[in-house]
Design a protein around this motif. Structure first.
Motif, PDB file in Angstrom:
ATOM      1  N   GLN A  90     -10.968   0.102   6.239  1.00  0.00           N
ATOM      2  CA  GLN A  90     -11.206   1.014   7.347  1.00  0.00           C
ATOM      3  C   GLN A  90      -9.853   1.435   7.913  1.00  0.00           C
ATOM      4  OE1 GLN A  90     -14.165   2.290   8.309  1.00  0.00           O
ATOM      5  NE2 GLN A  90     -15.139   1.131   6.621  1.00  0.00           N
ATOM      6  N   GLN A  91      -9.805   2.631   8.466  1.00  0.00           N
ATOM      7  CA  GLN A  91      -8.532   3.180   8.915  1.00  0.00           C
ATOM      8  C   GLN A  91      -7.753   2.261   9.870  1.00  0.00           C
ATOM      9  OE1 GLN A  91      -6.826   5.637   7.931  1.00  0.00           O
ATOM     10  NE2 GLN A  91      -8.196   7.048   6.869  1.00  0.00           N
ATOM     11  N   PRO A  92      -8.379   1.697  10.921  1.00  0.00           N
ATOM     12  CA  PRO A  92      -7.591   0.860  11.856  1.00  0.00           C
ATOM     13  C   PRO A  92      -6.923  -0.325  11.159  1.00  0.00           C
ATOM     14  CG  PRO A  92      -9.696   1.443  12.825  1.00  0.00           C
ATOM     15  CD  PRO A  92      -9.768   1.865  11.395  1.00  0.00           C
ATOM     16  N   PHE A  93      -7.681  -0.990  10.289  1.00  0.00           N
ATOM     17  CA  PHE A  93      -7.108  -2.151   9.613  1.00  0.00           C
ATOM     18  C   PHE A  93      -5.991  -1.729   8.660  1.00  0.00           C
ATOM     19  CE2 PHE A  93      -6.698  -5.262   6.251  1.00  0.00           C
ATOM     20  CZ  PHE A  93      -6.696  -6.466   6.929  1.00  0.00           C
ATOM     21  N   LEU A  94      -6.240  -0.707   7.850  1.00  0.00           N
ATOM     22  CA  LEU A  94      -5.241  -0.286   6.867  1.00  0.00           C
ATOM     23  C   LEU A  94      -3.970   0.238   7.531  1.00  0.00           C
ATOM     24  CD1 LEU A  94      -7.464   1.469   4.171  1.00  0.00           C
ATOM     25  CD2 LEU A  94      -6.374  -0.784   4.051  1.00  0.00           C
ATOM     26  N   LYS A  95      -4.120   0.934   8.671  1.00  0.00           N
ATOM     27  CA  LYS A  95      -2.937   1.420   9.385  1.00  0.00           C
ATOM     28  C   LYS A  95      -2.106   0.251   9.922  1.00  0.00           C
ATOM     29  CE  LYS A  95      -4.690   5.977  10.730  1.00  0.00           C
ATOM     30  NZ  LYS A  95      -5.099   6.849  11.864  1.00  0.00           N
ATOM     31  N   ASP A 134       1.288   3.903  -6.254  1.00  0.00           N
ATOM     32  CA  ASP A 134       0.809   2.949  -5.266  1.00  0.00           C
ATOM     33  C   ASP A 134      -0.653   3.217  -4.962  1.00  0.00           C
ATOM     34  OD1 ASP A 134       3.375   2.016  -5.189  1.00  0.00           O
ATOM     35  OD2 ASP A 134       3.906   3.011  -3.296  1.00  0.00           O
ATOM     36  N   LEU A 135      -1.395   2.155  -4.646  1.00  0.00           N
ATOM     37  CA  LEU A 135      -2.816   2.307  -4.364  1.00  0.00           C
ATOM     38  C   LEU A 135      -3.056   3.281  -3.215  1.00  0.00           C
ATOM     39  CD1 LEU A 135      -5.771   1.414  -4.851  1.00  0.00           C
ATOM     40  CD2 LEU A 135      -5.371  -0.431  -3.199  1.00  0.00           C
ATOM     41  N   LEU A 136      -2.230   3.190  -2.173  1.00  0.00           N
ATOM     42  CA  LEU A 136      -2.389   4.066  -1.003  1.00  0.00           C
ATOM     43  C   LEU A 136      -1.253   5.074  -0.899  1.00  0.00           C
ATOM     44  CD1 LEU A 136      -3.684   1.455   1.603  1.00  0.00           C
ATOM     45  CD2 LEU A 136      -4.981   3.238   0.447  1.00  0.00           C
ATOM     46  N   GLU A 137      -0.781   5.523  -2.075  1.00  0.00           N
ATOM     47  CA  GLU A 137       0.286   6.516  -2.071  1.00  0.00           C
ATOM     48  C   GLU A 137      -0.206   7.809  -1.411  1.00  0.00           C
ATOM     49  OE1 GLU A 137       2.882   8.850  -5.439  1.00  0.00           O
ATOM     50  OE2 GLU A 137       2.674   6.665  -5.575  1.00  0.00           O
ATOM     51  N   ASN A 138      -1.444   8.166  -1.689  1.00  0.00           N
ATOM     52  CA  ASN A 138      -2.088   9.301  -1.027  1.00  0.00           C
ATOM     53  C   ASN A 138      -3.068   8.739  -0.005  1.00  0.00           C
ATOM     54  OD1 ASN A 138      -0.812  11.316  -2.727  1.00  0.00           O
ATOM     55  ND2 ASN A 138      -2.203  10.612  -4.343  1.00  0.00           N
ATOM     56  N   TRP A 139      -2.689   8.815   1.243  1.00  0.00           N
ATOM     57  CA  TRP A 139      -3.482   8.147   2.285  1.00  0.00           C
ATOM     58  C   TRP A 139      -4.877   8.784   2.398  1.00  0.00           C
ATOM     59  CZ3 TRP A 139      -2.109   3.713   4.416  1.00  0.00           C
ATOM     60  CH2 TRP A 139      -2.884   3.210   5.473  1.00  0.00           C
ATOM     61  N   PRO A 140      -5.938   7.985   2.407  1.00  0.00           N
ATOM     62  CA  PRO A 140      -7.318   8.526   2.474  1.00  0.00           C
ATOM     63  C   PRO A 140      -7.569   9.223   3.804  1.00  0.00           C
ATOM     64  CG  PRO A 140      -7.304   6.137   2.772  1.00  0.00           C
ATOM     65  CD  PRO A 140      -5.912   6.521   2.368  1.00  0.00           C
ATOM     66  N   LEU A 146     -11.932   6.566   1.315  1.00  0.00           N
ATOM     67  CA  LEU A 146     -11.802   5.136   1.611  1.00  0.00           C
ATOM     68  C   LEU A 146     -12.707   4.309   0.699  1.00  0.00           C
ATOM     69  CD1 LEU A 146     -11.637   5.015   5.526  1.00  0.00           C
ATOM     70  CD2 LEU A 146      -9.899   4.158   3.944  1.00  0.00           C
ATOM     71  N   ASN A 147     -13.915   4.783   0.503  1.00  0.00           N
ATOM     72  CA  ASN A 147     -14.857   4.057  -0.346  1.00  0.00           C
ATOM     73  C   ASN A 147     -14.388   4.041  -1.801  1.00  0.00           C
ATOM     74  OD1 ASN A 147     -17.476   2.675  -0.659  1.00  0.00           O
ATOM     75  ND2 ASN A 147     -18.025   4.505  -1.858  1.00  0.00           N
ATOM     76  N   ALA A 148     -13.792   5.144  -2.243  1.00  0.00           N
ATOM     77  CA  ALA A 148     -13.295   5.211  -3.624  1.00  0.00           C
ATOM     78  C   ALA A 148     -12.152   4.212  -3.828  1.00  0.00           C
ATOM     79  CB  ALA A 148     -12.828   6.630  -3.936  1.00  0.00           C
ATOM     80  N   ILE A 149     -11.275   4.119  -2.848  1.00  0.00           N
ATOM     81  CA  ILE A 149     -10.164   3.162  -2.932  1.00  0.00           C
ATOM     82  C   ILE A 149     -10.693   1.728  -2.905  1.00  0.00           C
ATOM     83  CG2 ILE A 149      -8.196   2.244  -1.648  1.00  0.00           C
ATOM     84  CD1 ILE A 149      -7.533   5.119  -0.866  1.00  0.00           C
ATOM     85  N   LYS A 150     -11.702   1.502  -2.074  1.00  0.00           N
ATOM     86  CA  LYS A 150     -12.285   0.162  -2.000  1.00  0.00           C
ATOM     87  C   LYS A 150     -12.886  -0.241  -3.342  1.00  0.00           C
ATOM     88  CE  LYS A 150     -15.759  -2.578   0.457  1.00  0.00           C
ATOM     89  NZ  LYS A 150     -16.750  -2.610   1.561  1.00  0.00           N
TER      90      LYS A 150
END
Length: 813
Positions: A90-95, A134-140, A146-150
């Motif tokens: 989720q955005q808050p946690f990932l940030k 990187d997994l989050l090179e392109n920020w969701p 987010l679901n696709a990255i998960k």
């Protein structure tokens, strides 16, 4: 040693006493000059709490580990496990995770690499191209992304039990620290362009203990600010354990050494009722200890976790010798005063000088022999395969000799200089009356009821042997912390939730360039990785493996339209070479972590829990056999890493300590025979030396106190104290038993003389060591309990068992 020769030596010590009293200022100046020169070396004293510090530099296992670090970097990583109450993706946690990741990357010194979900390797194919990003090179930007990255993260075998728990509710950040120290780095960089000689690189030191502490403290300071109920952080890893052990050990040892000094001073004051009876022993011990530490710095021997008991040992030896000197001196001074009360200062000074000479004549030889015997016994440890034990054998034996020098020279010189007077006879007699009654009663009981004493002793020794048979070896340093300590909780958490907080490294060396392009070898590497992940021996299991095979399978899948069926090892040598070349050119440097530049040497990392080092021996042998059988004899297999170091250390400890203790007992027995001058009596005198050690081992066995790399060194203190008491008893007993003196009289006179000092020493030292039982660290608690117990048992053996043995041996008299 016959009586005539002994008398000549005693006369020599008496002459030394006269000489010191006459030249007291010169003696004091020479000793202070020596002390000052040694104390000046103290700033050079270093600390080494690393696991590799337990092995000698030339140890083959350590050489393999150094070669591994030189090729692949440091394997000891810091793990930051983060648990969230909600969804990690989720955005808050990932940030918040990204903020933490970025701050660690920018602010932590001596950091080689950092890996988290933010920059985790994501290998995929797109339009016939290999993309490694990187997994989050392109920020969701939305829930779908987010679901696709998960889904991608949860399906990744690379992330499982490394960056993500199996349930997906815990993530981790892995910090890889520099293998080499930054010391001298600027110089080597400046010369790199002008000198092709690689000796500069070879001279670089590995990451120092101070740099490791700096790194851990920086990580802890940063992670503390991010800690919250929905972002619960667990900080673990061997660098953190080493740092916290060093911090807590130093803190505890300083605090309890100070309390021990204070307690010893108070008891000395109560027993001697003189300020000089407190100041002089403590000053002698303090200067002896400081000089020994100066020698340690001069010889470039660093302090390590086990050798931190050395100051406590020297405290015991130094106080014992000083108390013996002072006890006899005060008695001699009192006798001179009672016989010829001095009428002027000159007479008083002459009586004091004679008391000093009489003291050295009476106790100089046994004090010297106790020190020489203890030093010789400790010196046998210098050949141990475990570096801290070897260091202890060297520096502790030197420390004993330094303590002997100060006890027989500095202490008499100070006695000659200070205005010490005898007490009034009535006051002195009243003070010692109760102690003399106690000692006389013990002497009478141990001689008159000698058979009963021997029977009780035999029963206790038998119980001790039965307990010793149940004793277990163990070395699990992080469990020295209390259960509620954060580092212990974090280590247990990672062991359980992330399937391990430690690792073992397996190096496969094909010994040929591009040898890893062979499909069969790569298939064997993949198969072994899967096979190891099935190992589960209860406490010991393999939670995850990582190797070159994982990168190759990821690449092959990506180049085959990301089909999961292509997640396998190609069967064609040229295809393997091409795919690895494509990955190498993709911009990722992950290959450097798993293979050398010639593709001849591969690394497989097996993640596992931090368990008892005793379990590692058979486990590592099994790993070696599995890999050697799979790859054949033409491939070299090396098992290394932190786990291999701990396994080697534990094995070397058991073997070398057994040999060292046998040598020590042999040396001590020979010296006891030479001192006493009688083969039979010398052998019998070893019984009171062995009894306290057997009883201590029995206590450990019955109460399940493990023998680890810390408690195993208590035997050195036990040897020193038991031998000291026995030599003082036997020397004085032989002195009084000569001629027609019966056993009862000889034992009584021995206990009223040397026995008083032995009792005082035991009360003083046991009280000081029992203070360590208030420590939060279990190893220090065990150290205080076992050492105090050993000291008391050594006294009881020489107060009861030794007289009973003499009564039976000389019963005709």
């Amino acid at each position: 040693m016959n009586s005539t020769f002994r008398q000549r030596i005693e006369h020599g010590f008496e002459s030394l006493g006269h000489l010191i009293a006459l030249h007291r200022w010169k003696t004091l100046f020479a000793l202070l000059l020596l002390t000052a020169s040694l104390l000046s070396q103290l700033p050079r004293l270093t600390m080494d709490t690393s696991t590799e510090g337990f092995l000698h530099p030339e140890d083959p296992v350590l050489l393999d580990y150094n070669a591994f670090r030189d090729q692949f970097g440091r394997d000891e990583m810091i793990f930051i496990a983060i648990q969230s109450k909600g969804d990690l993706f989720q955005q808050p946690f990932l940030k918040k995770l990204k903020q933490l990741h970025d701050e660690l990357k920018e602010s932590v010194p001596h950091l080689d690499d950092i890996t988290s979900l933010i920059n985790a390797r994501n290998t995929r194919g797109e339009a016939n191209s290999l993309i490694v990003e990187d997994l989050l090179e392109n920020w969701p930007q939305n829930a779908a992304q987010l679901n696709a990255i998960k889904q991608r993260a949860m399906q990744s075998q690379t992330y499982k039990n490394f960056l993500l728990s199996e349930k997906g509710d815990i993530t981790a950040i892995a910090l890889k620290t520099n293998a080499y120290s930054d010391e001298g780095q600027d110089q080597s960089d400046a010369l790199a362009g002008f000198d092709d000689d690689s000796s500069i690189e070879k001279e670089r030191k590995f990451l120092t203990d101070a740099e490791n502490s700096e790194l851990v403290n920086a990580v802890r300071e940063i992670t503390t600010r991010y800690q919250s109920a929905d972002f619960k952080i667990y900080l673990a890893g061997s660098p953190v354990v080493s740092n916290d052990l060093k911090r807590d050990m130093q803190s505890n040892m300083k605090r309890f050494m100070g309390l021990a000094f204070l307690t010893i001073a108070l008891i000395l004051l109560l027993l001697f009722r003189r300020l000089s009876g407190v100041v002089l022993p403590m000053l002698t011990v303090f200067l002896s200890l400081g000089s020994t530490l100066g020698l340690m710095a001069l010889l470039q021997i660093p302090f390590k976790l086990p050798t931190q008991i050395m100051p406590s040992f020297l405290l015991a030896v130094g106080v014992g010798a000083s108390v013996h000197v002072l006890s006899i001196f005060f008695r001699q001074l009192q006798q001179h005063y009672d016989q010829f009360p001095p009428q002027d200062k000159t007479t008083a000074r002459q009586q004091k000088a004679q008391a000093i000479a009489d003291t050295l004549g009476h106790s100089g030889l046994p004090i010297a022999m106790t020190s020489l015997t203890t030093a010789a016994g400790l010196a046998s440890f210098s050949g141990a395969e475990v570096a801290p034990i070897s260091d202890l054998g060297i520096i502790a034996s030197l420390g004993v000799l330094v303590s002997l020098l100060f006890s027989l020279t500095l202490l008499p010189a100070l006695l000659a200089l200070l205005p010490i007077k005898a007490k009034k006879s009535s006051s002195s007699q009243q003070r010692h009356q109760r102690m003399d009654q106690l000692l006389t009663g013990i002497a009478h009981f141990s001689v008159q009821r000698s058979r009963l004493v021997l029977i009780i002793s035999a029963v206790l020794i038998t119980i001790g042997l039965l307990g010793a048979a149940q004793m277990r070896f163990s070395h699990k340093p992080y469990e020295w912390f209390p259960k509620e300590d954060p580092i212990r909780q974090a280590t247990d958490f990672l062991n359980t939730e992330m399937r391990g907080a430690s690792s073992v490294e397996i190096i496969v060396d094909t010994q040929e360039e591009n040898g890893l392009y062979d499909p069969q070898r790569m298939a064997s590497l993949e198969r072994l990785g899967k096979e190891l992940e099935q190992i589960n021996q209860g406490e010991l299991f393999i939670g995850k493996t990582s190797s070159l095979a994982d990168i190759l399978k990821e690449t092959n899948r990506a180049l085959n339209e990301n089909q999961q069926s292509a997640y396998r090892i190609p069967e064609d040598r040229q295809l393997i070479a091409q795919e690895l070349l494509l990955f190498e050119n993709s911009g990722s440097d992950d290959l450097e972590d798993f293979v050398d530049s010639q593709f001849s040497k591969a690394r497989l990392t097996a993640k596992m829990p931090w368990v008892d080092s005793v379990l590692y021996g058979d486990f590592l042998d099994d790993l070696r056999q599995r890999f050697q059988s799979a790859f054949g004899d033409d491939v070299n297999i090396t098992i290394t890493g932190l786990t291999a170091l701990l396994g080697r250390t534990m094995h070397a400890t058991i073997v070398s300590m057994s040999e060292s203790y046998m040598i020590a007992f042999g040396v001590i027995t020979l010296m006891m025979i030479l001192l006493i001058g009688d083969l039979k009596l010398g052998l019998i005198s070893m019984i009171p030396n062995l009894a306290p050690i057997i009883l201590t081992l029995g206590l450990m066995g019955w109460f399940d106190l493990p023998m680890d790399l810390f408690t195993i060194l208590i035997g050195s203190i036990a040897i020193g104290l038991a031998v000291d008491d026995t030599i003082h008893f036997m020397h004085n007993y032989r002195r009084y038993h000569q001629g027609d003196t019966d056993v009862q009289t000889a034992v009584t006179q021995t206990l009223l003389g040397a026995g008083r000092a032995m009792l005082v020493t035991t009360l003083v030292l046991a009280s000081g060591f029992f203070l360590y039982m208030f420590s939060d660290l279990s190893n220090l608690f065990n150290f205080g309990l076992l050492t105090g117990f050993t000291i008391i048992m050594a006294l009881l053996a020489d107060f009861f068992l030794a007289p009973a043995l003499m009564a039976e041996l000389h019963k005709r008299r």
